[in-house]
Design a protein around this motif. Sequence first.
Motif, short mmCIF file in Angstrom:
data_model
loop_
_atom_site.label_atom_id
_atom_site.label_comp_id
_atom_site.label_asym_id
_atom_site.label_seq_id
_atom_site.Cartn_x
_atom_site.Cartn_y
_atom_site.Cartn_z
N ILE A 46 50.10 37.58 43.40
CA ILE A 46 51.05 36.46 43.85
C ILE A 46 50.80 35.25 44.51
O ILE A 46 50.94 33.92 44.06
CB ILE A 46 52.14 36.91 44.54
N PHE A 62 55.35 34.88 34.78
CA PHE A 62 55.64 36.52 34.79
C PHE A 62 54.66 37.37 35.33
O PHE A 62 55.32 38.38 35.62
CB PHE A 62 55.79 36.51 33.14
N SER A 64 53.08 36.98 38.25
CA SER A 64 53.48 36.86 39.56
C SER A 64 54.82 37.74 39.85
O SER A 64 54.86 38.46 40.93
CB SER A 64 53.61 35.46 40.04
N ASN A 65 55.50 37.55 38.87
CA ASN A 65 57.14 38.53 38.94
C ASN A 65 56.65 39.85 38.71
O ASN A 65 57.34 40.72 39.19
CB ASN A 65 58.16 37.75 38.17
N PHE A 68 55.44 41.54 41.90
CA PHE A 68 56.53 41.46 42.81
C PHE A 68 57.38 42.67 42.64
O PHE A 68 57.72 43.44 43.47
CB PHE A 68 57.50 40.11 42.80
N ALA A 69 57.64 42.98 41.36
CA ALA A 69 58.47 44.02 40.81
C ALA A 69 57.57 45.46 41.05
O ALA A 69 58.17 46.53 41.73
CB ALA A 69 58.43 44.08 39.41
N ASP A 111 60.04 46.11 35.43
CA ASP A 111 58.54 46.17 34.83
C ASP A 111 58.71 46.15 33.15
O ASP A 111 57.89 45.48 32.41
CB ASP A 111 57.92 47.28 35.31
N LEU A 114 59.69 42.75 31.89
CA LEU A 114 58.53 41.66 32.15
C LEU A 114 57.40 41.79 31.13
O LEU A 114 57.03 41.00 30.48
CB LEU A 114 58.39 41.72 33.53
N CYS A 141 61.52 30.26 30.43
CA CYS A 141 61.14 31.12 31.21
C CYS A 141 62.25 31.65 32.38
O CYS A 141 62.22 32.98 32.38
CB CYS A 141 59.91 30.63 31.84
N LEU A 145 63.71 35.48 32.84
CA LEU A 145 63.55 36.19 33.96
C LEU A 145 64.91 36.70 34.59
O LEU A 145 65.23 37.65 34.99
CB LEU A 145 62.83 35.39 34.90
N TRP A 149 66.33 40.67 35.07
CA TRP A 149 67.09 40.97 36.24
C TRP A 149 68.55 41.48 36.18
O TRP A 149 68.84 42.46 36.75
CB TRP A 149 67.12 39.79 37.27
#
Length: 312
Positions: A46, A62, A64-65, A68-69, A111, A114, A141, A145, A149
Amino acid sequence: MEPGNQTQFPGFILLGLSEEAQMQPLLFGLFLSMYLITFSGNLLIILVIITDTHLHTPMYFFLSNLSFADICFTTTTLPKMLLNIQMQNKIITYEDCITQMFFFMVFGELDNFLLTVMAFDRFVAICLPLHYTVIMNPKLCGLTLLASWILSVLNSLLHSLMVLRLSFCTELEISHFFCEFNQVIQLACSDTFLNNLVMYFTTGLVGVIPLTGILFSYTKIVSSILKISSVGGKHKVFSTCGSHLSVISLFYGTGLGVYLSFAATQNSRTTAMVSVMYTVVTPMLNPFIYSLRNKDIKQGVRKLFNWQTFST
């Protein structure tokens, strides 16, 4: 007697991976190390993506997300497991169990979504390169995202609310290191037909449909790669999606392995041990897969540490 009105309902007992006393220090050290590696590895991904402007693209947005997830996914289970081992207390309250199930499903499904969006990103980049910047614009994008969520939260909320309607009697032991949804449902002494029906239906929606989208994207990608005449060109194109394909194989392969082992053995303890692969090992390996097989990430890591060295 409804769980919400019970005054003598202590919660559930998480039996963990082993009940042998001599195994507890080993398990604590092993899973603490795995958690720290997962947390630091994904956090590094990240930070690299945020600090390196060359990585401010849809694919790395995506990624980086996803990192995070993965951090949140392991955080929903491992800290509680480590605390239980350290305190020698296997009890998890009813409220904490429901909360853990909710967030575990949220980040697990996030996950899943994504990875699907990232497969679509690679499809557009390889099969429609001239239209990539137009199709994968910042607005799309952000919307994908947000949709990921929302779908993850709504589906998890549905299952959690349906668990609240169940009653639990005397059998409170869960042969797992966290409140796994299927095992909690099996402990209910009230009718679970509706819960199982909804579970199978939503699994088809949030499981089969994204996986179908991934398979479709990579079928088109492979078809495009085969049309390239030069070997070097094929290798260059494939290298752009090799890391993502490895993560997809690991995520779905381990997840499918858990449910196949459960269907084959009906042994909860065996299933718990197998589930370590997708709940702990997969999030831990993801940063290594992307950093070792991705030149951009490796360059970003070098830049990050060079900047830190310079700033100190």
